[in-house]
Design a protein around this motif. Structure first.
Motif, PDB file in Angstrom:
ATOM      1  N   UNK A  47       0.825  -1.211   0.000  1.00 21.34           N
ATOM      2  CA  UNK A  47       0.000   0.000   0.000  1.00 21.34           C
ATOM      3  C   UNK A  47       0.858   1.260   0.000  1.00 21.34           C
ATOM      4  N   UNK A  48       1.958   1.235   0.729  1.00 18.95           N
ATOM      5  CA  UNK A  48       2.853   2.393   0.764  1.00 18.95           C
ATOM      6  C   UNK A  48       3.510   2.592  -0.604  1.00 18.95           C
ATOM      7  N   UNK A  49       3.899   1.506  -1.263  1.00 21.72           N
ATOM      8  CA  UNK A  49       4.482   1.604  -2.605  1.00 21.72           C
ATOM      9  C   UNK A  49       3.483   2.225  -3.565  1.00 21.72           C
ATOM     10  N   UNK A  50       2.242   1.791  -3.502  1.00 23.50           N
ATOM     11  CA  UNK A  50       1.202   2.340  -4.381  1.00 23.50           C
ATOM     12  C   UNK A  50       1.011   3.827  -4.098  1.00 23.50           C
ATOM     13  N   UNK A  51       1.037   4.195  -2.819  1.00 22.05           N
ATOM     14  CA  UNK A  51       0.778   5.600  -2.472  1.00 22.05           C
ATOM     15  C   UNK A  51       1.904   6.535  -2.913  1.00 22.05           C
ATOM     16  N   UNK A  52       3.143   6.070  -2.895  1.00 19.30           N
ATOM     17  CA  UNK A  52       4.253   6.951  -3.302  1.00 19.30           C
ATOM     18  C   UNK A  52       4.600   6.812  -4.786  1.00 19.30           C
ATOM     19  N   UNK A  53       4.061   5.772  -5.430  1.00 16.63           N
ATOM     20  CA  UNK A  53       4.333   5.545  -6.849  1.00 16.63           C
ATOM     21  C   UNK A  53       5.425   4.515  -7.034  1.00 16.63           C
ATOM     22  N   UNK A  54       5.103   3.357  -7.593  1.00 21.97           N
ATOM     23  CA  UNK A  54       6.081   2.273  -7.725  1.00 21.97           C
ATOM     24  C   UNK A  54       7.388   2.692  -8.399  1.00 21.97           C
ATOM     25  N   UNK A  55       7.309   3.476  -9.456  1.00 24.68           N
ATOM     26  CA  UNK A  55       8.511   3.905 -10.192  1.00 24.68           C
ATOM     27  C   UNK A  55       9.415   4.782  -9.324  1.00 24.68           C
ATOM     28  N   UNK A  56       8.810   5.466  -8.353  1.00 23.71           N
ATOM     29  CA  UNK A  56       9.609   6.285  -7.441  1.00 23.71           C
ATOM     30  C   UNK A  56      10.413   5.436  -6.458  1.00 23.71           C
ATOM     31  N   UNK A  57       9.930   4.233  -6.191  1.00 25.15           N
ATOM     32  CA  UNK A  57      10.575   3.353  -5.220  1.00 25.15           C
ATOM     33  C   UNK A  57      11.716   2.574  -5.859  1.00 25.15           C
ATOM     34  N   UNK A  58      11.446   1.992  -7.031  1.00 28.99           N
ATOM     35  CA  UNK A  58      12.439   1.142  -7.671  1.00 28.99           C
ATOM     36  C   UNK A  58      12.297   1.192  -9.180  1.00 28.99           C
ATOM     37  N   UNK A  59      13.413   1.246  -9.856  1.00 28.35           N
ATOM     38  CA  UNK A  59      13.394   1.228 -11.314  1.00 28.35           C
ATOM     39  C   UNK A  59      12.861  -0.101 -11.833  1.00 28.35           C
ATOM     40  N   UNK A  60      12.896  -1.135 -11.003  1.00 33.91           N
ATOM     41  CA  UNK A  60      12.332  -2.434 -11.387  1.00 33.91           C
ATOM     42  C   UNK A  60      10.832  -2.335 -11.649  1.00 33.91           C
ATOM     43  N   UNK A  61      10.185  -1.371 -11.052  1.00 38.12           N
ATOM     44  CA  UNK A  61       8.736  -1.234 -11.174  1.00 38.12           C
ATOM     45  C   UNK A  61       8.326  -0.249 -12.266  1.00 38.12           C
ATOM     46  N   UNK A  62       9.265   0.150 -13.093  1.00 37.08           N
ATOM     47  CA  UNK A  62       8.983   1.093 -14.169  1.00 37.08           C
ATOM     48  C   UNK A  62       8.406   0.421 -15.403  1.00 37.08           C
ATOM     49  N   UNK A  63       8.306   1.172 -16.463  1.00 35.62           N
ATOM     50  CA  UNK A  63       7.750   0.703 -17.737  1.00 35.62           C
ATOM     51  C   UNK A  63       8.831  -0.062 -18.503  1.00 35.62           C
ATOM     52  N   UNK A  65       8.880  -1.156 -21.406  1.00 34.29           N
ATOM     53  CA  UNK A  65       9.050  -0.755 -22.807  1.00 34.29           C
ATOM     54  C   UNK A  65       9.994   0.444 -22.915  1.00 34.29           C
ATOM     55  N   UNK A  66      10.269   1.104 -21.785  1.00 34.74           N
ATOM     56  CA  UNK A  66      11.205   2.227 -21.752  1.00 34.74           C
ATOM     57  C   UNK A  66      12.550   1.840 -21.150  1.00 34.74           C
ATOM     58  N   UNK A  67      12.516   0.989 -20.122  1.00 35.91           N
ATOM     59  CA  UNK A  67      13.748   0.620 -19.425  1.00 35.91           C
ATOM     60  C   UNK A  67      13.611  -0.793 -18.882  1.00 35.91           C
ATOM     61  N   UNK A  68      14.530  -1.661 -19.262  1.00 39.85           N
ATOM     62  CA  UNK A  68      14.599  -3.008 -18.680  1.00 39.85           C
ATOM     63  C   UNK A  68      15.580  -2.963 -17.526  1.00 39.85           C
ATOM     64  N   UNK A  69      15.153  -3.504 -16.392  1.00 37.83           N
ATOM     65  CA  UNK A  69      15.994  -3.543 -15.204  1.00 37.83           C
ATOM     66  C   UNK A  69      16.011  -4.985 -14.710  1.00 37.83           C
ATOM     67  N   UNK A  70      17.206  -5.494 -14.510  1.00 34.57           N
ATOM     68  CA  UNK A  70      17.340  -6.890 -14.090  1.00 34.57           C
ATOM     69  C   UNK A  70      18.424  -7.006 -13.030  1.00 34.57           C
ATOM     70  N   UNK A  71      18.179  -7.892 -12.067  1.00 34.14           N
ATOM     71  CA  UNK A  71      19.195  -8.238 -11.074  1.00 34.14           C
ATOM     72  C   UNK A  71      19.625  -9.673 -11.332  1.00 34.14           C
ATOM     73  N   UNK A 105      23.119  -6.139  -3.542  1.00 37.46           N
ATOM     74  CA  UNK A 105      23.233  -7.572  -3.238  1.00 37.46           C
ATOM     75  C   UNK A 105      23.425  -8.448  -4.483  1.00 37.46           C
ATOM     76  N   UNK A 106      23.028  -7.943  -5.636  1.00 41.46           N
ATOM     77  CA  UNK A 106      23.152  -8.677  -6.894  1.00 41.46           C
ATOM     78  C   UNK A 106      23.735  -7.741  -7.939  1.00 41.46           C
ATOM     79  N   UNK A 107      24.058  -8.292  -9.099  1.00 42.29           N
ATOM     80  CA  UNK A 107      24.405  -7.435 -10.231  1.00 42.29           C
ATOM     81  C   UNK A 107      23.112  -6.775 -10.695  1.00 42.29           C
ATOM     82  N   UNK A 108      23.130  -5.472 -10.825  1.00 38.54           N
ATOM     83  CA  UNK A 108      21.948  -4.690 -11.222  1.00 38.54           C
ATOM     84  C   UNK A 108      22.271  -4.017 -12.542  1.00 38.54           C
ATOM     85  N   UNK A 109      21.481  -4.341 -13.564  1.00 41.10           N
ATOM     86  CA  UNK A 109      21.687  -3.768 -14.896  1.00 41.10           C
ATOM     87  C   UNK A 109      20.446  -3.010 -15.319  1.00 41.10           C
ATOM     88  N   UNK A 110      20.651  -1.843 -15.926  1.00 43.75           N
ATOM     89  CA  UNK A 110      19.573  -1.056 -16.519  1.00 43.75           C
ATOM     90  C   UNK A 110      19.868  -0.861 -17.985  1.00 43.75           C
TER      91      UNK A 110
END
Length: 114
Positions: A47-63, A65-71, A105-110
């Motif tokens: 609920x807190x993630x929804x209230x602040x906006x998922x994309x604001x919390x983590x790039x993993x939760x973005x679009x 089609x614009x940005x692939x994010x993988x760990x 904690x992992x390799x993070x690629x954008x």
């Protein structure tokens, strides 16, 4: 996020996230101190993630089609191939951001999408 907080601790996770992510971590901390169950904590964090906006919390939760994010876990690469993998990622111009353990904690690629 819940699993990483329980595995690595609140302070460690706060070093990874910005101010929006910190709000989610604070929600975890509050609910955990109140003795809530895992399901209740995850629901509160969601609920807190929804209230602040998922994309604001983590790039993993973005679009995607614009940005692939993988760990990628270091354990899936293996220590023998660690340097070879890191060199290959660093040489790939498609990768706009690359974080490595122990900072993440992992390799993070954008990878921005065309």
């Amino acid at each position: 996020m819940y699993e990483n907080i329980t595995r690595h601790g609140v302070a460690h996770q706060k070093r990874l996230y910005g101010s929006y992510g910190d709000k989610i971590i604070d929600e975890y901390d509050l609910l955990e101190r109140k003795g809530k169950t895992k399901a209740e904590i995850v629901a509160g964090m969601t609920q807190k993630i929804i209230s602040v906006g998922p994309r604001n919390v983590s790039r993993h939760a973005g679009d995607p089609s614009a940005l692939n994010v993988v760990d990628i876990a270091l354990s899936s690469i293996g220590l023998a191939r660690k340097q070879q993998f890191e060199n290959a990622v660093k040489a790939d111009s498609r990768v706009s951001k690359f974080l490595t353990p122990p900072k993440d904690p992992a390799y993070h690629l954008e990878i921005p999408q065309p």
